[in-house]
Motif scaffolding. Sequence first.
Motif, PDB file in Angstrom:
ATOM      1  N   THR A 280      -6.261  -0.707  -0.719  1.00 23.12           N
ATOM      2  CA  THR A 280      -7.390  -1.192   0.073  1.00 23.12           C
ATOM      3  C   THR A 280      -8.639  -1.380  -0.784  1.00 23.12           C
ATOM      4  N   THR A 281      -8.971  -0.398  -1.620  1.00 25.49           N
ATOM      5  CA  THR A 281     -10.113  -0.493  -2.534  1.00 25.49           C
ATOM      6  C   THR A 281      -9.783   0.234  -3.827  1.00 25.49           C
ATOM      7  N   ALA A 282      -9.938  -0.439  -4.959  1.00 21.86           N
ATOM      8  CA  ALA A 282      -9.749   0.192  -6.267  1.00 21.86           C
ATOM      9  C   ALA A 282     -11.045   0.079  -7.059  1.00 21.86           C
ATOM     10  N   VAL A 283     -11.422   1.162  -7.741  1.00 19.04           N
ATOM     11  CA  VAL A 283     -12.694   1.209  -8.472  1.00 19.04           C
ATOM     12  C   VAL A 283     -12.514   1.988  -9.767  1.00 19.04           C
ATOM     13  N   ARG A 284     -13.510   1.834 -10.642  1.00 22.80           N
ATOM     14  CA  ARG A 284     -13.568   2.678 -11.850  1.00 22.80           C
ATOM     15  C   ARG A 284     -14.662   3.719 -11.652  1.00 22.80           C
ATOM     16  N   HIS A 285     -14.276   4.987 -11.716  1.00 18.94           N
ATOM     17  CA  HIS A 285     -15.195   6.098 -11.479  1.00 18.94           C
ATOM     18  C   HIS A 285     -15.650   6.686 -12.805  1.00 18.94           C
ATOM     19  N   HIS A 286     -16.910   7.109 -12.865  1.00 23.43           N
ATOM     20  CA  HIS A 286     -17.467   7.572 -14.134  1.00 23.43           C
ATOM     21  C   HIS A 286     -16.836   8.852 -14.649  1.00 23.43           C
ATOM     22  N   GLU A 287     -16.204   9.649 -13.780  1.00 26.18           N
ATOM     23  CA  GLU A 287     -15.540  10.879 -14.202  1.00 26.18           C
ATOM     24  C   GLU A 287     -14.025  10.829 -13.993  1.00 26.18           C
ATOM     25  N   LEU A 288     -13.586  10.259 -12.894  1.00 27.91           N
ATOM     26  CA  LEU A 288     -12.172  10.286 -12.520  1.00 27.91           C
ATOM     27  C   LEU A 288     -11.370   9.135 -13.110  1.00 27.91           C
ATOM     28  N   GLY A 289     -12.057   8.141 -13.670  1.00 28.63           N
ATOM     29  CA  GLY A 289     -11.348   6.976 -14.174  1.00 28.63           C
ATOM     30  C   GLY A 289     -10.985   6.029 -13.042  1.00 28.63           C
ATOM     31  N   PRO A 290      -9.919   5.243 -13.180  1.00 29.58           N
ATOM     32  CA  PRO A 290      -9.539   4.314 -12.114  1.00 29.58           C
ATOM     33  C   PRO A 290      -8.926   5.055 -10.929  1.00 29.58           C
ATOM     34  N   ILE A 291      -9.481   4.812  -9.750  1.00 31.30           N
ATOM     35  CA  ILE A 291      -9.027   5.454  -8.520  1.00 31.30           C
ATOM     36  C   ILE A 291      -8.967   4.408  -7.427  1.00 31.30           C
ATOM     37  N   ALA A 292      -8.327   4.758  -6.322  1.00 30.78           N
ATOM     38  CA  ALA A 292      -8.203   3.785  -5.231  1.00 30.78           C
ATOM     39  C   ALA A 292      -7.958   4.509  -3.919  1.00 30.78           C
ATOM     40  N   LEU A 293      -8.196   3.798  -2.838  1.00 26.30           N
ATOM     41  CA  LEU A 293      -7.712   4.160  -1.520  1.00 26.30           C
ATOM     42  C   LEU A 293      -6.599   3.184  -1.159  1.00 26.30           C
ATOM     43  N   ALA A 294      -5.651   3.653  -0.363  1.00 19.43           N
ATOM     44  CA  ALA A 294      -4.540   2.800   0.044  1.00 19.43           C
ATOM     45  C   ALA A 294      -4.043   3.236   1.410  1.00 19.43           C
ATOM     46  N   LEU A 295      -3.441   2.311   2.125  1.00 21.52           N
ATOM     47  CA  LEU A 295      -2.746   2.603   3.375  1.00 21.52           C
ATOM     48  C   LEU A 295      -1.259   2.556   3.110  1.00 21.52           C
ATOM     49  N   VAL A 296      -0.558   3.637   3.487  1.00 19.73           N
ATOM     50  CA  VAL A 296       0.891   3.685   3.302  1.00 19.73           C
ATOM     51  C   VAL A 296       1.548   4.112   4.611  1.00 19.73           C
ATOM     52  N   LYS A 297       2.839   3.864   4.703  1.00 20.55           N
ATOM     53  CA  LYS A 297       3.588   4.308   5.872  1.00 20.55           C
ATOM     54  C   LYS A 297       3.528   5.820   5.979  1.00 20.55           C
ATOM     55  N   ARG A 298       3.496   6.312   7.196  1.00 17.95           N
ATOM     56  CA  ARG A 298       3.305   7.746   7.422  1.00 17.95           C
ATOM     57  C   ARG A 298       4.401   8.587   6.777  1.00 17.95           C
ATOM     58  N   ASN A 299       5.626   8.066   6.717  1.00 15.54           N
ATOM     59  CA  ASN A 299       6.742   8.877   6.229  1.00 15.54           C
ATOM     60  C   ASN A 299       6.919   8.837   4.716  1.00 15.54           C
ATOM     61  N   VAL A 300       6.001   8.206   3.971  1.00  9.43           N
ATOM     62  CA  VAL A 300       6.063   8.251   2.510  1.00  9.43           C
ATOM     63  C   VAL A 300       5.834   9.702   2.066  1.00  9.43           C
ATOM     64  N   PRO A 301       6.730  10.292   1.303  1.00 11.79           N
ATOM     65  CA  PRO A 301       6.551  11.696   0.875  1.00 11.79           C
ATOM     66  C   PRO A 301       5.209  11.890   0.156  1.00 11.79           C
ATOM     67  N   VAL A 302       4.510  12.961   0.496  1.00 11.19           N
ATOM     68  CA  VAL A 302       3.165  13.163  -0.040  1.00 11.19           C
ATOM     69  C   VAL A 302       3.173  13.447  -1.539  1.00 11.19           C
ATOM     70  N   ASP A 303       4.315  13.885  -2.085  1.00 16.98           N
ATOM     71  CA  ASP A 303       4.385  14.181  -3.512  1.00 16.98           C
ATOM     72  C   ASP A 303       5.107  13.102  -4.303  1.00 16.98           C
ATOM     73  N   ALA A 304       5.405  11.966  -3.659  1.00 21.85           N
ATOM     74  CA  ALA A 304       6.169  10.922  -4.336  1.00 21.85           C
ATOM     75  C   ALA A 304       5.291  10.123  -5.290  1.00 21.85           C
ATOM     76  N   PRO A 305       5.683   9.971  -6.563  1.00 24.73           N
ATOM     77  CA  PRO A 305       4.971   9.062  -7.454  1.00 24.73           C
ATOM     78  C   PRO A 305       5.088   7.625  -6.940  1.00 24.73           C
ATOM     79  N   LEU A 306       3.987   6.882  -7.023  1.00 21.16           N
ATOM     80  CA  LEU A 306       3.937   5.524  -6.494  1.00 21.16           C
ATOM     81  C   LEU A 306       3.578   4.544  -7.598  1.00 21.16           C
ATOM     82  N   ILE A 307       3.743   3.265  -7.309  1.00 23.62           N
ATOM     83  CA  ILE A 307       3.195   2.208  -8.148  1.00 23.62           C
ATOM     84  C   ILE A 307       2.410   1.261  -7.258  1.00 23.62           C
ATOM     85  N   ALA A 308       1.249   0.829  -7.763  1.00 21.65           N
ATOM     86  CA  ALA A 308       0.420  -0.179  -7.096  1.00 21.65           C
ATOM     87  C   ALA A 308       0.576  -1.459  -7.899  1.00 21.65           C
TER      88      ALA A 308
END
Length: 321
Positions: A280-308
């Motif tokens: 939904t939104t990807a940005v470059r943060h001065h401390e965290l580096g590249p970060i983003a918000l995203a919408l995913v299906k509810r049943n996506v495992p919370v610990d699953a590595p993802l690719i954008a």
Amino acid sequence: MKSPLLSLPGAVAAEGRDEGVAAHYGDLFREQRALAEGEGFVDLSHRGVVAVSGDDRLSWLHLLVTQHMTELPPGRATEALILSANGHIEHALYLVDDGETVWAHVEPGTREELLAYLESMKFFYRVEVADRTEDFAVVHLPAGSIAEVPEGVVVRETPHGRDLFLPRAELESFAASHGPAAGILAYEALRVEAHRPRLGFETDHRTIPHEVGLIGSAVHLQKGCYRGQETVARVQNLGKPPRRLVFLHLDGSEVLLPGHGTPIRLAADGEEGRQLGFVTTAVRHHELGPIALALVKRNVPVDAPLIAGTTAAAQETVVEP
């Protein structure tokens, strides 16, 4: 509406939804750090400004929006949504009442449709709805700022900072005395860090409030009827939303950030795997580096590595599955 602050040294104009104000003034990370330390301001004068006055303003708004409005004291900031009949988010309003008028700022490009809806719902209520965008500009002072607010200016104070409804004619003089200016990209980076959703970015035509974490902050669960309430109550009491907002740490070795709408997949499935959501939104943060918000299906495992797209992403939970 093009801001006069685009004439400030180093100003680079924003594009897309935020056209009309500066994306940055030459140093994105310096501007972020200044905001994080409570210094400077952000020009949000491209946002729409709507004012509702009259004796019935609070009780009337209470019938239309998701927030409890009838007992809102003067000076207390709140936010509210207007939903469709099916409970999908149509408008987001950032509100404060000054004792005589409810002031709201809204996303660029949404005010005309919002005003038309509000006008259609006036009936016999003692309210007046006005578009004040040409007269007032929204300016943001970050949390921790000790900057003096000009006398008579309506202020909306939140944990994230103060939103000022500044007379538009005073915008340039305000900038001269309250710098340094920070661009919308710095503001957006701190918004993403704080997991705060934005209409039209973290929402689409079928988003319901539960998906993006707006229950409580913008949706009051103990108030009377409003359009879309049936969906809100049903999901709250009987079910779970189909999607959920997540926070992503992105691979910092990538040159380009994934754009809005970039597909989210399980890293194990690769680029040909089934799409499970989108950035939904990807940005470059001065401390965290590249970060983003995203919408995913509810049943996506919370610990699953993802690719954008092709970018590796590690998720943090914002909305519980």
